[in-house]
Enzyme design. Structure first.
Site, PDB file in Angstrom:
ATOM      1  N   ARG A   1       0.834  -1.192   0.000  1.00 53.63           N
ATOM      2  CA  ARG A   1       0.000   0.000   0.000  1.00 53.63           C
ATOM      3  C   ARG A   1       0.865   1.237   0.000  1.00 53.63           C
ATOM      4  O   ARG A   1       1.892   1.307   0.664  1.00 53.63           O
ATOM      5  CB  ARG A   1      -0.889   0.030   1.247  1.00 53.63           C
ATOM      6  CG  ARG A   1      -1.816   1.242   1.308  1.00 53.63           C
ATOM      7  CD  ARG A   1      -2.451   1.402   2.670  1.00 53.63           C
ATOM      8  NE  ARG A   1      -1.489   1.599   3.736  1.00 53.63           N
ATOM      9  CZ  ARG A   1      -0.843   2.739   3.981  1.00 53.63           C
ATOM     10  NH1 ARG A   1      -1.066   3.797   3.232  1.00 53.63           N
ATOM     11  NH2 ARG A   1       0.029   2.818   4.974  1.00 53.63           N
ATOM     12  N   VAL A   2       0.444   2.227  -0.774  1.00 53.23           N
ATOM     13  CA  VAL A   2       0.985   3.577  -0.694  1.00 53.23           C
ATOM     14  C   VAL A   2      -0.191   4.503  -0.450  1.00 53.23           C
ATOM     15  O   VAL A   2      -1.348   4.157  -0.716  1.00 53.23           O
ATOM     16  CB  VAL A   2       1.771   3.996  -1.961  1.00 53.23           C
ATOM     17  CG1 VAL A   2       3.055   3.198  -2.090  1.00 53.23           C
ATOM     18  CG2 VAL A   2       0.928   3.863  -3.210  1.00 53.23           C
ATOM     19  N   SER A   3       0.090   5.700   0.059  1.00 51.91           N
ATOM     20  CA  SER A   3      -0.989   6.596   0.469  1.00 51.91           C
ATOM     21  C   SER A   3      -1.605   7.411  -0.654  1.00 51.91           C
ATOM     22  O   SER A   3      -2.779   7.740  -0.606  1.00 51.91           O
ATOM     23  CB  SER A   3      -0.481   7.561   1.543  1.00 51.91           C
ATOM     24  OG  SER A   3      -0.076   6.835   2.672  1.00 51.91           O
ATOM     25  N   THR A   4      -0.818   7.766  -1.659  1.00 55.08           N
ATOM     26  CA  THR A   4      -1.349   8.635  -2.707  1.00 55.08           C
ATOM     27  C   THR A   4      -1.141   8.043  -4.085  1.00 55.08           C
ATOM     28  O   THR A   4      -0.247   7.218  -4.299  1.00 55.08           O
ATOM     29  CB  THR A   4      -0.687  10.030  -2.663  1.00 55.08           C
ATOM     30  OG1 THR A   4       0.711   9.881  -2.887  1.00 55.08           O
ATOM     31  CG2 THR A   4      -0.922  10.709  -1.322  1.00 55.08           C
TER      32      THR A   4
ATOM     33  N   GLN B   1       2.369   8.002  -5.763  1.00 59.15           N
ATOM     34  CA  GLN B   1       3.447   7.173  -5.224  1.00 59.15           C
ATOM     35  C   GLN B   1       3.483   5.833  -5.948  1.00 59.15           C
ATOM     36  O   GLN B   1       2.475   5.376  -6.473  1.00 59.15           O
ATOM     37  CB  GLN B   1       3.246   6.945  -3.724  1.00 59.15           C
ATOM     38  CG  GLN B   1       3.413   8.208  -2.900  1.00 59.15           C
ATOM     39  CD  GLN B   1       3.106   7.969  -1.438  1.00 59.15           C
ATOM     40  OE1 GLN B   1       2.112   7.339  -1.107  1.00 59.15           O
ATOM     41  NE2 GLN B   1       3.964   8.491  -0.577  1.00 59.15           N
TER      42      GLN B   1
END
Length: 189
Positions: A7-10, A13
């Site tokens: 997972r990445v936040s944005t 990314q």
């Protein structure tokens, strides 16, 4: 089965570093998403959790990819343990398939519980101290005159909600809460 979660936040990314590490760790099924770790309602997280079966191993690049709060991490750890599912974190070198990994994960849980208890204790002491000085807890009540004005502006249909909140200083949430109260009581339109 080895199941991976990245997972990445944005959206801007890249997941490639995590996905490469997970694939190198032998992941057979990989769930990836671009969403905030602070949110519990993450589509791929829940798809991955639903896919896990007893005897599986969940592999993450870092624990903070799985959860951003200790509470979420505790909840997921409890689900994994009760489902007989092991957890491996590549970066933290945590592997609950080993005695040391189980002990370390248990320590993480103990530290999270200690942190929660300390916060609760400080909050309780702070509230008691404030009450002893005659202060009440909670948010200050909204000025009834401002609420009344906001409702009147809303009813006029001449102002947008952002204009009303700026003019009156009440929040959008409070405006909608008051509108819902009025609607449920059958008063106004």
């Amino acid at each position: 089965m080895k199941i991976g979660y990245a997972r990445v936040s944005t959206a801007d990314q890249s997941l490639s570093v995590q996905e490469d590490a997970l694939n190198s760790a032998g992941v057979e099924r990989l769930y990836s998403e671009k969403d905030s770790g602070g949110k519990w309602q993450r589509k791929e997280l829940h798809r991955m959790l639903d896919a896990l079966r007893p005897g599986d191993t969940l592999i993450v690049y870092k624990l903070d990819r799985l959860a951003r709060s200790q509470k979420q991490l505790q909840d997921i750890a409890h689900m994994l343990k009760s489902g007989d599912i092991e957890l491996v974190s590549i970066s933290e070198q945590l592997d609950t398939r080993t005695p040391m990994g189980k002990a370390m994960f248990g320590m993480i849980g103990i530290m999270a519980e200690l942190e929660r208890d300390m916060i609760r204790e400080r909050t309780t002491a702070g509230l008691a101290s404030a009450r002893a000085r005659g202060r009440k807890g909670g948010r200050p009540k909204a000025d009834p005159a401002k609420v009344k004005k906001a409702l009147a502006l809303y009813d006029s249909k001449e102002y947008s909600v952002p204009q009303i909140t700026e003019e009156t200083g009440i929040s959008k949430a409070l405006l909608y809460k008051e509108l819902n109260k009025r609607k449920q009581s059958g008063v106004g339109s």
